[in-house]
Motif scaffolding. Sequence first.
Motif, PDB file in Angstrom:
ATOM      1  N   LYS A   1       4.468 -78.502  17.318  1.00  0.00           N
ATOM      2  CA  LYS A   1       4.730 -77.092  17.600  1.00  0.00           C
ATOM      3  C   LYS A   1       3.605 -76.510  18.463  1.00  0.00           C
ATOM      4  O   LYS A   1       2.537 -77.113  18.604  1.00  0.00           O
TER       5      LYS A   1
ATOM      6  N   THR B   1      10.705 -65.669  19.657  1.00  0.00           N
ATOM      7  CA  THR B   1       9.859 -66.017  18.519  1.00  0.00           C
ATOM      8  C   THR B   1       9.149 -64.788  17.971  1.00  0.00           C
ATOM      9  O   THR B   1       9.512 -63.644  18.296  1.00  0.00           O
TER      10      THR B   1
ATOM     11  N   GLU C   1      -0.764 -70.202   6.877  1.00  0.00           N
ATOM     12  CA  GLU C   1       0.436 -70.249   6.038  1.00  0.00           C
ATOM     13  C   GLU C   1       1.618 -69.605   6.764  1.00  0.00           C
ATOM     14  O   GLU C   1       2.743 -70.121   6.743  1.00  0.00           O
ATOM     15  N   LYS C   2       1.363 -68.466   7.411  1.00  0.00           N
ATOM     16  CA  LYS C   2       2.422 -67.791   8.169  1.00  0.00           C
ATOM     17  C   LYS C   2       2.903 -68.651   9.334  1.00  0.00           C
ATOM     18  O   LYS C   2       4.115 -68.761   9.587  1.00  0.00           O
TER      19      LYS C   2
ATOM     20  N   GLU D   1       2.802 -71.903   9.554  1.00  0.00           N
ATOM     21  CA  GLU D   1       3.575 -73.022   9.000  1.00  0.00           C
ATOM     22  C   GLU D   1       5.013 -72.578   8.717  1.00  0.00           C
ATOM     23  O   GLU D   1       5.977 -73.312   8.991  1.00  0.00           O
ATOM     24  N   GLU D   2       5.139 -71.381   8.205  1.00  0.00           N
ATOM     25  CA  GLU D   2       6.459 -70.805   7.928  1.00  0.00           C
ATOM     26  C   GLU D   2       7.243 -70.593   9.226  1.00  0.00           C
ATOM     27  O   GLU D   2       8.421 -70.950   9.331  1.00  0.00           O
TER      28      GLU D   2
ATOM     29  N   PHE E   1       6.817 -72.057  12.137  1.00  0.00           N
ATOM     30  CA  PHE E   1       7.106 -73.309  12.841  1.00  0.00           C
ATOM     31  C   PHE E   1       8.278 -74.080  12.206  1.00  0.00           C
ATOM     32  O   PHE E   1       8.782 -75.035  12.799  1.00  0.00           O
ATOM     33  N   LYS E   2       8.714 -73.671  11.053  1.00  0.00           N
ATOM     34  CA  LYS E   2       9.932 -74.267  10.484  1.00  0.00           C
ATOM     35  C   LYS E   2      11.162 -73.754  11.227  1.00  0.00           C
ATOM     36  O   LYS E   2      12.217 -74.384  11.227  1.00  0.00           O
ATOM     37  N   GLN E   3      10.988 -72.594  11.885  1.00  0.00           N
ATOM     38  CA  GLN E   3      12.107 -71.958  12.577  1.00  0.00           C
ATOM     39  C   GLN E   3      11.979 -71.998  14.095  1.00  0.00           C
ATOM     40  O   GLN E   3      12.977 -72.043  14.810  1.00  0.00           O
ATOM     41  N   TYR E   4      10.736 -71.992  14.596  1.00  0.00           N
ATOM     42  CA  TYR E   4      10.498 -71.886  16.035  1.00  0.00           C
ATOM     43  C   TYR E   4       9.645 -73.036  16.560  1.00  0.00           C
ATOM     44  O   TYR E   4       8.803 -73.560  15.833  1.00  0.00           O
ATOM     45  N   GLU E   5       9.853 -73.365  17.821  1.00  0.00           N
ATOM     46  CA  GLU E   5       9.004 -74.352  18.489  1.00  0.00           C
ATOM     47  C   GLU E   5       7.692 -73.718  18.943  1.00  0.00           C
ATOM     48  O   GLU E   5       6.683 -74.401  19.089  1.00  0.00           O
TER      49      GLU E   5
ATOM     50  N   ASN F   1      -2.268 -78.994  13.201  1.00  0.00           N
ATOM     51  CA  ASN F   1      -1.042 -79.751  13.449  1.00  0.00           C
ATOM     52  C   ASN F   1      -0.119 -79.014  14.419  1.00  0.00           C
ATOM     53  O   ASN F   1       1.097 -79.142  14.364  1.00  0.00           O
TER      54      ASN F   1
END
Length: 305
Positions: free
Chosen positions: A2, A28, A82-83, A85-86, A88-92, A186
């Motif tokens: 990401k 995004t 944490e935000k 990570e959240e 990047f589950k939805q956006y590239e 990451n």
Amino acid sequence: MKNLISVVGPTGIGKTRLAIDLAKHFSTEIVSCDSRQFFKEMKIGTASPSEEELKEAPHHFIGNLSVTDYYSIGQYELDALEKLEELFKQYEVAIMVGGSMMYEKAVIEGLNDLPEAHIGNQKKLEEILNSGGIEKLQEILKKLDTEYYDVVDIQNPRRLLRAIDVMWQTGKKYSELISDSQASRNFNVIRVGIEAPREELYARINKRVELMMENGLMEEVKGLTEYRDLIALKTVGYAELFKYLDGEWDLGFAIEEIKKNSRRYAKRQLTWYRKADDIHYLQLGYSDQDFQDLIQWIDKEIKSK
């Protein structure tokens, strides 16, 4: 992997607009790393995004705290990661924006394993602040670490308290302790910024202070009088107007001091960013074509990583 696009630059340069345009292009959301905009009671004096701007793209860490809350840079690092990570589950791609240099550094590089605040040191430093003013803290910091003194927002007591406390605890210069990146991330980081001739930037800052006054900064400051001794409010735009309300300064002088201190902060931000070799700059007043060229450059960066 990401990608985090980090929009940087000095105060008043137009980062908010660029971040929103990038967020809309990539469909995004935006993570703020402007530490003063965390406080919901300080919208006008910190130039927080307007309601209209907030509707254009989802923002995080804007007005999420009260001035009465304690919030450390270490906690922000954890919360922001944490935000992301959240997201990047939805956006590239995610966007980060703000001129708080250490807060950006915390997210993209990580900070050294610095000690937690020492209660005794904090109390002693707050006593020095209340009795000798912020100038006394500036004097202590300059003696301990001139390199950090040259780039830190010296009108922000929270920064001064933290740096001096850490140096008292470790016996090492704060600039040395924070110089090395500590954590691998990451996600890829792509840094973009806006630049302008210094005279033009300073003129924008002066104008923005005048707009803040027109938009109700005085009323905002008056409404925060009961909290004036909190560290969050011993900062540019607030400290000066409290002196006016106390009868120490006349209004014209207080406003000029806000402008001067804002320009000084911008100069320190420029010094910080000038040391970086990984920021891709747009010129202030960039055209639609310039923006499209930036998008093409970002796309290439993403593909190459």
